[in-house]
Design a protein around this motif. Structure first.
Motif, PDB file in Angstrom:
ATOM      1  N   SER A 211       0.835  -1.184   0.000  1.00  0.00           N
ATOM      2  CA  SER A 211       0.000   0.000   0.000  1.00  0.00           C
ATOM      3  C   SER A 211       0.873   1.237   0.000  1.00  0.00           C
ATOM      4  N   GLY A 212       0.504   2.260  -0.803  1.00  0.00           N
ATOM      5  CA  GLY A 212       1.224   3.531  -0.793  1.00  0.00           C
ATOM      6  C   GLY A 212       1.733   3.926  -2.153  1.00  0.00           C
ATOM      7  N   ASP A 213       2.662   4.855  -2.173  1.00  0.00           N
ATOM      8  CA  ASP A 213       3.325   5.274  -3.399  1.00  0.00           C
ATOM      9  C   ASP A 213       4.257   4.161  -3.860  1.00  0.00           C
ATOM     10  N   PHE A 214       4.249   3.838  -5.158  1.00  0.00           N
ATOM     11  CA  PHE A 214       4.991   2.651  -5.607  1.00  0.00           C
ATOM     12  C   PHE A 214       6.496   2.809  -5.413  1.00  0.00           C
ATOM     13  N   ARG A 215       7.027   4.029  -5.471  1.00  0.00           N
ATOM     14  CA  ARG A 215       8.467   4.213  -5.248  1.00  0.00           C
ATOM     15  C   ARG A 215       8.819   3.944  -3.782  1.00  0.00           C
ATOM     16  N   ARG A 216       7.955   4.407  -2.885  1.00  0.00           N
ATOM     17  CA  ARG A 216       8.199   4.140  -1.463  1.00  0.00           C
ATOM     18  C   ARG A 216       8.140   2.642  -1.184  1.00  0.00           C
ATOM     19  N   ILE A 217       7.193   1.967  -1.813  1.00  0.00           N
ATOM     20  CA  ILE A 217       7.089   0.513  -1.642  1.00  0.00           C
ATOM     21  C   ILE A 217       8.361  -0.156  -2.139  1.00  0.00           C
ATOM     22  N   ARG A 218       8.862   0.303  -3.272  1.00  0.00           N
ATOM     23  CA  ARG A 218      10.087  -0.298  -3.839  1.00  0.00           C
ATOM     24  C   ARG A 218      11.254  -0.122  -2.882  1.00  0.00           C
ATOM     25  N   HIS A 219      11.384   1.031  -2.261  1.00  0.00           N
ATOM     26  CA  HIS A 219      12.511   1.290  -1.361  1.00  0.00           C
ATOM     27  C   HIS A 219      12.441   0.450  -0.098  1.00  0.00           C
ATOM     28  N   LEU A 220      11.238   0.040   0.282  1.00  0.00           N
ATOM     29  CA  LEU A 220      11.082  -0.796   1.461  1.00  0.00           C
ATOM     30  C   LEU A 220      11.414  -2.257   1.191  1.00  0.00           C
ATOM     31  N   MET A 221      11.568  -2.622  -0.080  1.00  0.00           N
ATOM     32  CA  MET A 221      11.841  -4.015  -0.435  1.00  0.00           C
ATOM     33  C   MET A 221      13.339  -4.278  -0.352  1.00  0.00           C
ATOM     34  N   THR A 222      13.835  -4.366   0.855  1.00  0.00           N
ATOM     35  CA  THR A 222      15.282  -4.458   1.079  1.00  0.00           C
ATOM     36  C   THR A 222      15.861  -5.819   0.728  1.00  0.00           C
ATOM     37  N   ASP A 223      15.000  -6.824   0.517  1.00  0.00           N
ATOM     38  CA  ASP A 223      15.523  -8.153   0.213  1.00  0.00           C
ATOM     39  C   ASP A 223      15.873  -8.315  -1.257  1.00  0.00           C
ATOM     40  N   ARG A 224      15.618  -7.291  -2.069  1.00  0.00           N
ATOM     41  CA  ARG A 224      15.941  -7.359  -3.497  1.00  0.00           C
ATOM     42  C   ARG A 224      16.828  -6.171  -3.871  1.00  0.00           C
ATOM     43  N   PRO A 225      17.774  -6.380  -4.780  1.00  0.00           N
ATOM     44  CA  PRO A 225      18.645  -5.264  -5.164  1.00  0.00           C
ATOM     45  C   PRO A 225      17.891  -4.190  -5.934  1.00  0.00           C
ATOM     46  N   HIS A 226      18.350  -2.960  -5.796  1.00  0.00           N
ATOM     47  CA  HIS A 226      17.837  -1.840  -6.574  1.00  0.00           C
ATOM     48  C   HIS A 226      18.733  -1.683  -7.798  1.00  0.00           C
ATOM     49  N   LEU A 227      18.131  -1.588  -8.959  1.00  0.00           N
ATOM     50  CA  LEU A 227      18.902  -1.499 -10.196  1.00  0.00           C
ATOM     51  C   LEU A 227      19.017  -0.047 -10.643  1.00  0.00           C
ATOM     52  N   TYR A 228      20.241   0.350 -11.012  1.00  0.00           N
ATOM     53  CA  TYR A 228      20.498   1.716 -11.453  1.00  0.00           C
ATOM     54  C   TYR A 228      21.270   1.721 -12.765  1.00  0.00           C
ATOM     55  N   THR A 229      20.966   2.708 -13.590  1.00  0.00           N
ATOM     56  CA  THR A 229      21.753   2.988 -14.787  1.00  0.00           C
ATOM     57  C   THR A 229      22.566   4.249 -14.505  1.00  0.00           C
ATOM     58  N   VAL A 230      23.895   4.134 -14.658  1.00  0.00           N
ATOM     59  CA  VAL A 230      24.790   5.254 -14.353  1.00  0.00           C
ATOM     60  C   VAL A 230      25.680   5.541 -15.559  1.00  0.00           C
ATOM     61  N   ARG A 231      25.739   6.796 -15.979  1.00  0.00           N
ATOM     62  CA  ARG A 231      26.647   7.242 -17.042  1.00  0.00           C
ATOM     63  C   ARG A 231      27.559   8.310 -16.461  1.00  0.00           C
ATOM     64  N   SER A 232      28.832   8.206 -16.792  1.00  0.00           N
ATOM     65  CA  SER A 232      29.807   9.142 -16.231  1.00  0.00           C
ATOM     66  C   SER A 232      30.911   9.418 -17.240  1.00  0.00           C
TER      67      SER A 232
END
Length: 306
Positions: A211-232
Motif C-alpha cells: 500500500s502507498g506510493d509505488f516508489r516508497r514501496i520499492r525502497h522498502l523491499m530491502t531483500d531485493r537489489p535496486h537497479l540503477y543505470t549510471v553514465r559518467s
C-alpha cells in the motif's frame, strides 16, 4: 479520513478463497488497485459497492456498513468489468433508466449531463449492442455518473478504449480526484496507473501485498537489489571504486548503452556513495537513474515475493 474502510475482510466461494483477511483504507483522491488476473480485485470492488457480502470482516462507507444499506448507493457509482448490458436499449435509454432508478428530480437532464461528460452524445441514439467495447465502457461510465456520486469504483475502466478515449478518461478521473471525490480503479495498464494514481493498493492471491506510493514501496523491499543505470565521464574508474563497497552487489558495463548497470543492496548508503566517490575521483556524473522503479517492476517483485 478514510471514506471506505475495509477491516479483516475475507470472501470465499465454497472451498475457494477469493479475498483473504484484507485491511485497507480508501481516501479521497485517485487510488489504483493492482493485481494479476484472479487476484481478487473484482471481488473486493463488489464488496465495496455493496453488491456482495463479506464472508468475514467489515466494509464501511463513511463509518456505515455498505451491505444492505440502500442509502450507500446514492453515494457510489460502479463501473463493473463485465459487459452484462441491455443491448436492445440505446445509450440514451440505458443512462436515462439509471437516472430514473435513482429517483432523480430531472432524470433527462442528468442523463444528458452524464453522456456529455464521457463524450457519448454522438452515439446516444444507437443501440448499445452496436457499440464497440470502448464505447460500452464509456456509456457504463455515464450510467455510473448520472447521480453525481461522491465515490467511484471502476473495475478495469480502460479496457477496449483507444488512446484518445483513455486520455480523456484519465483526465476526467484526475479532475474528480482534484474535486475531492474518492476514485478507486483497477487496471492492467500499469503505465497509466503510474501516471494517474497518487496511491496504490496491491492485491496478490487474495491478500493485501502493499500500500502507498509505488516508489516508497520499492525502497522498502530491502531483500531485493535496486537497479540503477549510471553514465559518467569514466565508467571504468567509477565501477572500480563502487564495486569495493558492500552496498553494491554487482556492476555490468553495457557497451551498447555506454552505461553502467549497477545492483545496489543498500539503497540509502548507495545513493550517498555515488556522488561522494565520483567527487573524490574527479569523475563527472551524467546520469544516475533507477532502472526498476517503474510500477511494472514493483508489481513483478511483489507477485514474485508471493
Amino acid at each position: 479520513m478514510a471514506v471506505i474502510s475495509i477491516e479483516r475482510v475475507s470472501r470465499w466461494f465454497g472451498n475457494v478463497v477469493a479475498v483473504n483477511d484484507v485491511t485497507m483504507q480508501i481516501r479521497p483522491g485517485v487510488t489504483g488497485l493492482l493485481g494479476p488476473n484472479g487476484a481478487g480485485k473484482s471481488t473486493l470492488i463488489h464488496m465495496m459497492s455493496g453488491f456482495l457480502p463479506a464472508s468475514n470482516g467489515t466494509v464501511l462507507l463513511d463509518g456505515q456498513p455498505v451491505w444492505k444499506n440502500q442509502e450507500a448507493y446514492r453515494q457510489i457509482g460502479l463501473v463493473p468489468e463485465r459487459e452484462a448490458m441491455y443491448d436492445f436499449l440505446t445509450g440514451w435509454e440505458f443512462v436515462l433508466a439509471n437516472a430514473e432508478l435513482h429517483g432523480l428530480p430531472d432524470p433527462g437532464a442528468a442523463a444528458r449531463r452524464a453522456l456529455a461528460t464521457v463524450e457519448m452524445e454522438y452515439a446516444q441514439d444507437r443501440q448499445v449492442g452496436t457499440y464497440s467495447k470502448g464505447m460500452k465502457q464509456r456509456v457504463k461510465m455515464a450510467s455510473a455518473l448520472v447521480h453525481d456520486p461522491a465515490v467511484l469504483l471502476l473495475d478495469e475502466p480502460f479496457n477496449g478504449m483507444d488512446p484518445r478515449q483513455r486520455m480523456q478518461l484519465m483526465e476526467l478521473l484526475r479532475q474528480f480526484g482534484s474535486d475531492g471525490r474518492t476514485v478507486l480503479f483497477s487496471s492492467h495498464i500499469l503505465e497509466e496507473v503510474e501516471q494517474l494514481a497518487r496511491h496504490i493498493e496491491v492485491i496478490v492471491a487474495g491478500r493485501h501485498a502493499a500500500s502507498g506510493d509505488f516508489r516508497r514501496i520499492r525502497h522498502l523491499m530491502t531483500d531485493r537489489p535496486h537497479l540503477y543505470t549510471v553514465r559518467s565521464s569514466d565508467d571504468r574508474a567509477l565501477a572500480a571504486a563502487l564495486i569495493a563497497d558492500p552496498s553494491t552487489a554487482g556492476i555490468e558495463l553495457d557497451w551498447k548503452e555506454r552505461a553502467l548497470q549497477i545492483r545496489a543492496i543498500d539503497f540509502y548508503r548507495f545513493t550517498e556513495l555515488v556522488p561522494r566517490v565520483a567527487k573524490e575521483a574527479g569523475i563527472r556524473l551524467f546520469t544516475v537513474s533507477p532502472a526498476d522503479e517503474s510500477l511494472e517492476s514493483v508489481f513483478s517483485y511483489l507477485v514474485a515475493a508471493k
